[in-house]
Design a protein around this motif. Sequence first.
Motif, mmCIF file in Angstrom:
data_model
loop_
_atom_site.group_PDB
_atom_site.id
_atom_site.type_symbol
_atom_site.label_atom_id
_atom_site.label_comp_id
_atom_site.label_asym_id
_atom_site.label_seq_id
_atom_site.Cartn_x
_atom_site.Cartn_y
_atom_site.Cartn_z
ATOM 1 N N ALA A 178 0.838 -1.201 0.000
ATOM 2 C CA ALA A 178 0.000 0.000 0.000
ATOM 3 C C ALA A 178 0.873 1.251 0.000
ATOM 4 C CB ALA A 178 -0.919 -0.005 1.202
ATOM 5 N N SER A 179 1.863 1.278 -0.884
ATOM 6 C CA SER A 179 2.758 2.441 -1.017
ATOM 7 C C SER A 179 3.514 2.771 0.269
ATOM 8 C CB SER A 179 1.978 3.680 -1.491
ATOM 9 O OG SER A 179 1.347 3.421 -2.724
ATOM 10 N N GLN A 180 3.873 1.749 1.055
ATOM 11 C CA GLN A 180 4.667 2.005 2.257
ATOM 12 C C GLN A 180 5.951 2.713 1.826
ATOM 13 O OE1 GLN A 180 3.183 -0.934 1.461
ATOM 14 N NE2 GLN A 180 2.445 -1.991 3.295
ATOM 15 N N ALA A 181 6.337 3.739 2.569
ATOM 16 C CA ALA A 181 7.409 4.646 2.165
ATOM 17 C C ALA A 181 8.807 4.081 2.408
ATOM 18 C CB ALA A 181 7.271 5.972 2.910
ATOM 19 N N SER A 182 9.752 4.572 1.601
ATOM 20 C CA SER A 182 11.158 4.259 1.816
ATOM 21 C C SER A 182 11.541 4.722 3.216
ATOM 22 C CB SER A 182 12.014 4.974 0.769
ATOM 23 O OG SER A 182 13.388 4.748 1.022
ATOM 24 N N GLY A 183 12.231 3.883 3.950
ATOM 25 C CA GLY A 183 12.607 4.191 5.326
ATOM 26 C C GLY A 183 11.678 3.570 6.348
ATOM 27 N N ASP A 184 10.474 3.167 5.914
ATOM 28 C CA ASP A 184 9.540 2.502 6.824
ATOM 29 C C ASP A 184 10.009 1.077 7.100
ATOM 30 O OD1 ASP A 184 7.964 4.745 6.765
ATOM 31 O OD2 ASP A 184 6.274 3.809 5.723
ATOM 32 N N THR A 185 9.526 0.535 8.202
ATOM 33 C CA THR A 185 9.774 -0.867 8.525
ATOM 34 C C THR A 185 8.443 -1.574 8.728
ATOM 35 O OG1 THR A 185 9.955 -0.443 10.891
ATOM 36 C CG2 THR A 185 12.004 -0.390 9.626
ATOM 37 N N ILE A 186 8.455 -2.886 8.498
ATOM 38 C CA ILE A 186 7.283 -3.728 8.715
ATOM 39 C C ILE A 186 7.740 -4.876 9.603
ATOM 40 C CG2 ILE A 186 5.573 -5.237 7.633
ATOM 41 C CD1 ILE A 186 5.992 -3.526 5.038
ATOM 42 N N THR A 187 7.099 -5.038 10.753
ATOM 43 C CA THR A 187 7.453 -6.141 11.641
ATOM 44 C C THR A 187 6.875 -7.429 11.077
ATOM 45 O OG1 THR A 187 7.518 -4.670 13.550
ATOM 46 C CG2 THR A 187 7.312 -7.032 13.997
ATOM 47 N N LEU A 188 7.737 -8.430 10.916
ATOM 48 C CA LEU A 188 7.338 -9.691 10.308
ATOM 49 C C LEU A 188 6.974 -10.756 11.339
ATOM 50 C CD1 LEU A 188 10.105 -9.909 7.546
ATOM 51 C CD2 LEU A 188 7.809 -8.921 7.369
ATOM 52 N N ALA A 189 7.768 -10.859 12.410
ATOM 53 C CA ALA A 189 7.537 -11.923 13.396
ATOM 54 C C ALA A 189 8.403 -11.691 14.621
ATOM 55 C CB ALA A 189 7.876 -13.284 12.794
ATOM 56 N N ARG A 190 8.007 -12.302 15.720
ATOM 57 C CA ARG A 190 8.840 -12.353 16.930
ATOM 58 C C ARG A 190 9.338 -13.794 17.062
ATOM 59 N NH1 ARG A 190 7.114 -9.488 22.258
ATOM 60 N NH2 ARG A 190 8.190 -7.832 21.122
ATOM 61 N N ILE A 191 10.649 -13.939 17.127
ATOM 62 C CA ILE A 191 11.278 -15.261 17.158
ATOM 63 C C ILE A 191 11.769 -15.551 18.574
ATOM 64 C CG2 ILE A 191 13.033 -16.737 16.109
ATOM 65 C CD1 ILE A 191 10.874 -15.638 14.133
ATOM 66 N N PRO A 192 11.475 -16.748 19.112
ATOM 67 C CA PRO A 192 11.834 -17.051 20.491
ATOM 68 C C PRO A 192 13.326 -17.327 20.720
ATOM 69 C CG PRO A 192 10.456 -18.807 19.567
ATOM 70 C CD PRO A 192 10.631 -17.772 18.509
ATOM 71 N N VAL A 193 13.715 -17.172 21.969
ATOM 72 C CA VAL A 193 15.072 -17.468 22.423
ATOM 73 C C VAL A 193 15.419 -18.919 22.068
ATOM 74 C CG1 VAL A 193 16.506 -17.708 24.498
ATOM 75 C CG2 VAL A 193 14.869 -15.821 24.316
#
Length: 143
Positions: free
Chosen positions: A40-55
């Motif tokens: 959706a036209s996310q801007a350069s410099g933006d981040t998208i959280t993909l997942a939280r990975i366990p210890v």
Amino acid sequence: MANTFSTEAALYLNNTPAKMANSAVHGGNSRRYRATITLASQASGDTITLARIPVGSYFDGGSMVSTVTLGTSTVAIGVAGTAAKYKAAAVFTAVDTPTAFGTAAQTGSQTGLTAYEDIILTIGVAALPAAGTLVVDLYFSAT
């Protein structure tokens, strides 16, 4: 012909007494963390959280597939402070073609995560397309 052993196989095939290889990286259970992103036209410099990975997890690699070309946008996959830990920033123009990624340093690591990691995708150069779907699969193994 000479025969040599991988680091893991040498532990139990070339040692007396035999030692067991780390079961998280040699015979471990792999888990997939899927991240579906609506473009959706996310801007350069933006981040998208993909997942939280366990210890204790070990990175096995990842793959990306998109319904559209990302054009001149670059994407890197990593963590805050190390944006390209798992995938260096690069364009992704393949359409409907799953593409594997992973750095040798991370896929070959013999050390599991010592803290939870929030994996992020960092957008660079140009905004993402206005429409389409990007799917990122992250594979980690653990005991």
